[in-house]
Design a protein around this motif. Structure first.
Motif: not given
Length: 161
Positions: A17-18, A111-114, A119-121
């Protein structure tokens, strides 16, 4: 047949995903800065060098996207990418209409939410951070033990083990 253990594939899915999100984002930066891959969105010439906010947004797209693809400084790069897309959505798109479907801000919102999720994961699998960490930490997991809380903690690498 055993059911798929989703926890085992989680780092791989996060890593893929990244890389996909980062590559798509970097393509936007390349297109805008260098006029390739279809050129800047909406056609016409790209922004002048160092022009606010277009050139800087494109530079963040390119550099941040590449860092996220490589998995290098992933959390910080993803946070910068997420912030730039939040700025783009609220400053550029929302002034035209409230909803993303009306103001053509879906890519910025997605893109903002992805990137916030990345950043969290964290980087997941296939990252340079993980590869470099293996070579620089001087530790490795104990082979054969389950990687649960408290089990398989990294142990110092020495000639004895």
């Amino acid at each position: 047949m055993k059911p798929l253990d989703l926890e085992r594939v989680r780092p791989v899915v996060i890593g893929l995903f990244r890389m996909v999100v980062g590559m798509l984002f970097a393509c936007h930066g390349v297109a805008t800065l260098f006029g390739v891959l279809g050129g800047p969105e909406g056609g016409g010439p790209g922004p002048a060098a160092f022009a606010w906010p277009g050139w800087w947004a494109s530079a963040i797209e390119l550099v941040g996207g590449v860092l996220v693809v490589l998995g290098l400084g992933t959390r910080i790069a993803a946070l910068a990418c997420s912030g730039s897309m939040a700025y783009a959505y609220f400053d550029v798109h929302q002034r035209n209409a409230l909803l993303p479907i009306q103001n053509h801000g879906e890519p910025a919102a997605m893109f903002c939410w992805a990137f916030l999720l990345i950043a969290v994961l964290g980087a997941g699998a296939f990252s340079l951070e993980g590869l470099l960490g293996r070579f620089t930490s001087g530790t490795r997991p104990i082979a054969g033990l389950p990687q649960e809380k408290g089990a398989g903690e990294p142990v110092p690498v020495s000639a004895d083990n």
